[in-house]
Design a protein around this motif. Structure first.
Motif, PDB file in Angstrom:
ATOM      1  N   PRO A 191      16.485   0.130 -18.185  1.00 31.49           N
ATOM      2  CA  PRO A 191      15.077   0.274 -18.594  1.00 31.49           C
ATOM      3  C   PRO A 191      14.397  -1.073 -18.829  1.00 31.49           C
ATOM      4  CG  PRO A 191      16.458   1.803 -19.798  1.00 31.49           C
ATOM      5  CD  PRO A 191      17.380   0.864 -19.076  1.00 31.49           C
ATOM      6  N   ASP A 192      15.130  -2.012 -19.414  1.00 33.22           N
ATOM      7  CA  ASP A 192      14.569  -3.346 -19.661  1.00 33.22           C
ATOM      8  C   ASP A 192      14.374  -4.090 -18.348  1.00 33.22           C
ATOM      9  OD1 ASP A 192      14.891  -2.588 -22.290  1.00 33.22           O
ATOM     10  OD2 ASP A 192      16.567  -3.939 -22.679  1.00 33.22           O
ATOM     11  N   ARG A 193      15.329  -3.971 -17.446  1.00 34.20           N
ATOM     12  CA  ARG A 193      15.238  -4.635 -16.142  1.00 34.20           C
ATOM     13  C   ARG A 193      14.053  -4.102 -15.345  1.00 34.20           C
ATOM     14  NH1 ARG A 193      20.177  -3.897 -14.366  1.00 34.20           N
ATOM     15  NH2 ARG A 193      19.669  -2.023 -13.227  1.00 34.20           N
ATOM     16  N   ALA A 194      13.813  -2.805 -15.408  1.00 37.62           N
ATOM     17  CA  ALA A 194      12.692  -2.211 -14.674  1.00 37.62           C
ATOM     18  C   ALA A 194      11.366  -2.825 -15.122  1.00 37.62           C
ATOM     19  CB  ALA A 194      12.677  -0.693 -14.867  1.00 37.62           C
ATOM     20  N   VAL A 195      11.204  -2.992 -16.434  1.00 36.49           N
ATOM     21  CA  VAL A 195       9.980  -3.598 -16.954  1.00 36.49           C
ATOM     22  C   VAL A 195       9.927  -5.072 -16.585  1.00 36.49           C
ATOM     23  CG1 VAL A 195       8.788  -4.260 -19.081  1.00 36.49           C
ATOM     24  CG2 VAL A 195       9.653  -1.932 -18.812  1.00 36.49           C
ATOM     25  N   PHE A 196      11.025  -5.789 -16.778  1.00 37.03           N
ATOM     26  CA  PHE A 196      11.062  -7.222 -16.482  1.00 37.03           C
ATOM     27  C   PHE A 196      10.704  -7.500 -15.024  1.00 37.03           C
ATOM     28  CE2 PHE A 196      13.214 -11.029 -15.004  1.00 37.03           C
ATOM     29  CZ  PHE A 196      12.787 -11.968 -15.920  1.00 37.03           C
TER      30      PHE A 196
ATOM     31  N   ARG B 136       9.036  -5.662 -12.879  1.00 40.64           N
ATOM     32  CA  ARG B 136       7.629  -5.367 -12.586  1.00 40.64           C
ATOM     33  C   ARG B 136       6.696  -6.446 -13.162  1.00 40.64           C
ATOM     34  NH1 ARG B 136      10.375  -0.769 -12.364  1.00 40.64           N
ATOM     35  NH2 ARG B 136       9.655   0.955 -11.063  1.00 40.64           N
ATOM     36  N   ALA B 137       7.034  -6.923 -14.360  1.00 41.81           N
ATOM     37  CA  ALA B 137       6.182  -7.929 -15.004  1.00 41.81           C
ATOM     38  C   ALA B 137       6.323  -9.295 -14.339  1.00 41.81           C
ATOM     39  CB  ALA B 137       6.535  -8.032 -16.489  1.00 41.81           C
ATOM     40  N   ARG B 138       7.543  -9.707 -14.040  1.00 39.83           N
ATOM     41  CA  ARG B 138       7.770 -11.070 -13.563  1.00 39.83           C
ATOM     42  C   ARG B 138       7.766 -11.201 -12.045  1.00 39.83           C
ATOM     43  NH1 ARG B 138       6.092 -12.138 -18.010  1.00 39.83           N
ATOM     44  NH2 ARG B 138       7.402 -12.901 -19.675  1.00 39.83           N
ATOM     45  N   PHE B 139       8.314 -10.232 -11.336  1.00 40.10           N
ATOM     46  CA  PHE B 139       8.411 -10.342  -9.882  1.00 40.10           C
ATOM     47  C   PHE B 139       7.227  -9.700  -9.171  1.00 40.10           C
ATOM     48  CE2 PHE B 139      13.220 -10.275 -10.726  1.00 40.10           C
ATOM     49  CZ  PHE B 139      13.245 -11.625 -10.969  1.00 40.10           C
ATOM     50  N   GLU B 140       6.748  -8.572  -9.706  1.00 46.13           N
ATOM     51  CA  GLU B 140       5.605  -7.888  -9.090  1.00 46.13           C
ATOM     52  C   GLU B 140       4.293  -8.282  -9.751  1.00 46.13           C
ATOM     53  OE1 GLU B 140       6.341  -3.654  -8.781  1.00 46.13           O
ATOM     54  OE2 GLU B 140       8.489  -4.030  -8.450  1.00 46.13           O
ATOM     55  N   GLN B 141       4.366  -8.995 -10.854  1.00 41.41           N
ATOM     56  CA  GLN B 141       3.212  -9.498 -11.599  1.00 41.41           C
ATOM     57  C   GLN B 141       2.227  -8.394 -11.985  1.00 41.41           C
ATOM     58  OE1 GLN B 141       1.934 -12.704  -9.022  1.00 41.41           O
ATOM     59  NE2 GLN B 141       3.331 -14.115 -10.034  1.00 41.41           N
ATOM     60  N   LEU B 142       2.774  -7.254 -12.401  1.00 40.54           N
ATOM     61  CA  LEU B 142       1.943  -6.152 -12.883  1.00 40.54           C
ATOM     62  C   LEU B 142       1.612  -6.380 -14.353  1.00 40.54           C
ATOM     63  CD1 LEU B 142       3.821  -3.085 -11.332  1.00 40.54           C
ATOM     64  CD2 LEU B 142       1.798  -4.266 -10.450  1.00 40.54           C
TER      65      LEU B 142
ATOM     66  N   ALA C  27      -0.370  -2.348 -18.639  1.00 49.46           N
ATOM     67  CA  ALA C  27      -0.926  -1.015 -18.393  1.00 49.46           C
ATOM     68  C   ALA C  27      -0.392  -0.438 -17.080  1.00 49.46           C
ATOM     69  CB  ALA C  27      -2.446  -1.072 -18.377  1.00 49.46           C
ATOM     70  N   ALA C  28      -0.308  -1.264 -16.044  1.00 49.71           N
ATOM     71  CA  ALA C  28       0.206  -0.795 -14.754  1.00 49.71           C
ATOM     72  C   ALA C  28       1.682  -0.451 -14.850  1.00 49.71           C
ATOM     73  CB  ALA C  28      -0.030  -1.856 -13.680  1.00 49.71           C
ATOM     74  N   ILE C  29       2.435  -1.257 -15.578  1.00 47.35           N
ATOM     75  CA  ILE C  29       3.869  -0.973 -15.757  1.00 47.35           C
ATOM     76  C   ILE C  29       4.047   0.331 -16.520  1.00 47.35           C
ATOM     77  CG2 ILE C  29       6.009  -1.771 -16.828  1.00 47.35           C
ATOM     78  CD1 ILE C  29       4.913  -4.661 -16.391  1.00 47.35           C
ATOM     79  N   ALA C  30       3.267   0.495 -17.585  1.00 50.27           N
ATOM     80  CA  ALA C  30       3.353   1.719 -18.382  1.00 50.27           C
ATOM     81  C   ALA C  30       3.055   2.946 -17.528  1.00 50.27           C
ATOM     82  CB  ALA C  30       2.390   1.641 -19.563  1.00 50.27           C
ATOM     83  N   ALA C  31       2.006   2.875 -16.728  1.00 55.18           N
ATOM     84  CA  ALA C  31       1.646   4.003 -15.859  1.00 55.18           C
ATOM     85  C   ALA C  31       2.734   4.256 -14.820  1.00 55.18           C
ATOM     86  CB  ALA C  31       0.310   3.724 -15.174  1.00 55.18           C
ATOM     87  N   ASP C  32       3.260   3.193 -14.244  1.00 52.94           N
ATOM     88  CA  ASP C  32       4.298   3.307 -13.212  1.00 52.94           C
ATOM     89  C   ASP C  32       5.559   3.965 -13.755  1.00 52.94           C
ATOM     90  OD1 ASP C  32       5.373   2.893 -10.604  1.00 52.94           O
ATOM     91  OD2 ASP C  32       6.293   1.005 -11.260  1.00 52.94           O
ATOM     92  N   LEU C  33       5.932   3.607 -14.984  1.00 50.43           N
ATOM     93  CA  LEU C  33       7.183   4.108 -15.564  1.00 50.43           C
ATOM     94  C   LEU C  33       6.989   5.329 -16.458  1.00 50.43           C
ATOM     95  CD1 LEU C  33       8.897   0.710 -16.459  1.00 50.43           C
ATOM     96  CD2 LEU C  33       9.325   2.188 -14.474  1.00 50.43           C
ATOM     97  N   GLY C  34       5.731   5.708 -16.699  1.00 47.90           N
ATOM     98  CA  GLY C  34       5.468   6.873 -17.540  1.00 47.90           C
ATOM     99  C   GLY C  34       5.805   6.637 -19.003  1.00 47.90           C
TER     100      GLY C  34
ATOM    101  N   CYS D  42      13.013  -7.194 -25.228  1.00 53.18           N
ATOM    102  CA  CYS D  42      14.472  -7.025 -25.154  1.00 53.18           C
ATOM    103  C   CYS D  42      15.034  -7.728 -23.918  1.00 53.18           C
ATOM    104  CB  CYS D  42      14.843  -5.548 -25.138  1.00 53.18           C
ATOM    105  SG  CYS D  42      14.604  -4.709 -26.720  1.00 53.18           S
ATOM    106  N   ALA D  43      14.340  -7.613 -22.805  1.00 51.00           N
ATOM    107  CA  ALA D  43      14.781  -8.269 -21.571  1.00 51.00           C
ATOM    108  C   ALA D  43      14.813  -9.782 -21.734  1.00 51.00           C
ATOM    109  CB  ALA D  43      13.867  -7.879 -20.406  1.00 51.00           C
ATOM    110  N   MET D  44      13.772 -10.322 -22.341  1.00 46.12           N
ATOM    111  CA  MET D  44      13.716 -11.767 -22.550  1.00 46.12           C
ATOM    112  C   MET D  44      14.819 -12.217 -23.501  1.00 46.12           C
ATOM    113  SD  MET D  44      11.394 -12.629 -20.485  1.00 46.12           S
ATOM    114  CE  MET D  44      11.147 -14.333 -20.910  1.00 46.12           C
TER     115      MET D  44
END
Length: 68
Positions: free
Chosen positions: A18-23, A25-31, A34-41, A53-55
């Motif tokens: 779960p932490d990797r999925a957010v990381f 999207r934030a760092r590699f896809e630059q979302l 709000a976009a990450i939250a919508a993408d992951l529900g 947590c990822a950091m």
């Protein structure tokens, strides 16, 4: 692949999914959050928590390279 890239890959592979999925999207896809939250529900607060947590995982992994 350089040793730094190998260590980063190991750290990412060891990160909880779960932490990797957010990381990623934030760092590699630059979302944005709000976009990450919508993408992951999930809520924006959960995105913030998981990214923190990822950091922390990456910092811990870097600080103790011989432990991993």
């Amino acid at each position: 692949m350089t040793s730094d890239l190998r260590r980063l890959r190991l750290a990412l592979d060891a990160m909880p999914a779960p932490d990797r999925a957010v990381f990623e999207r934030a760092r590699f896809e630059q979302l944005d959050f709000a976009a990450i939250a919508a993408d992951l529900g999930i809520g924006i607060e959960e995105v913030e928590r998981r990214l923190a947590c990822a950091m922390a995982h990456l910092v811990s992994f870097h600080a103790e390279p011989h432990q991993h």
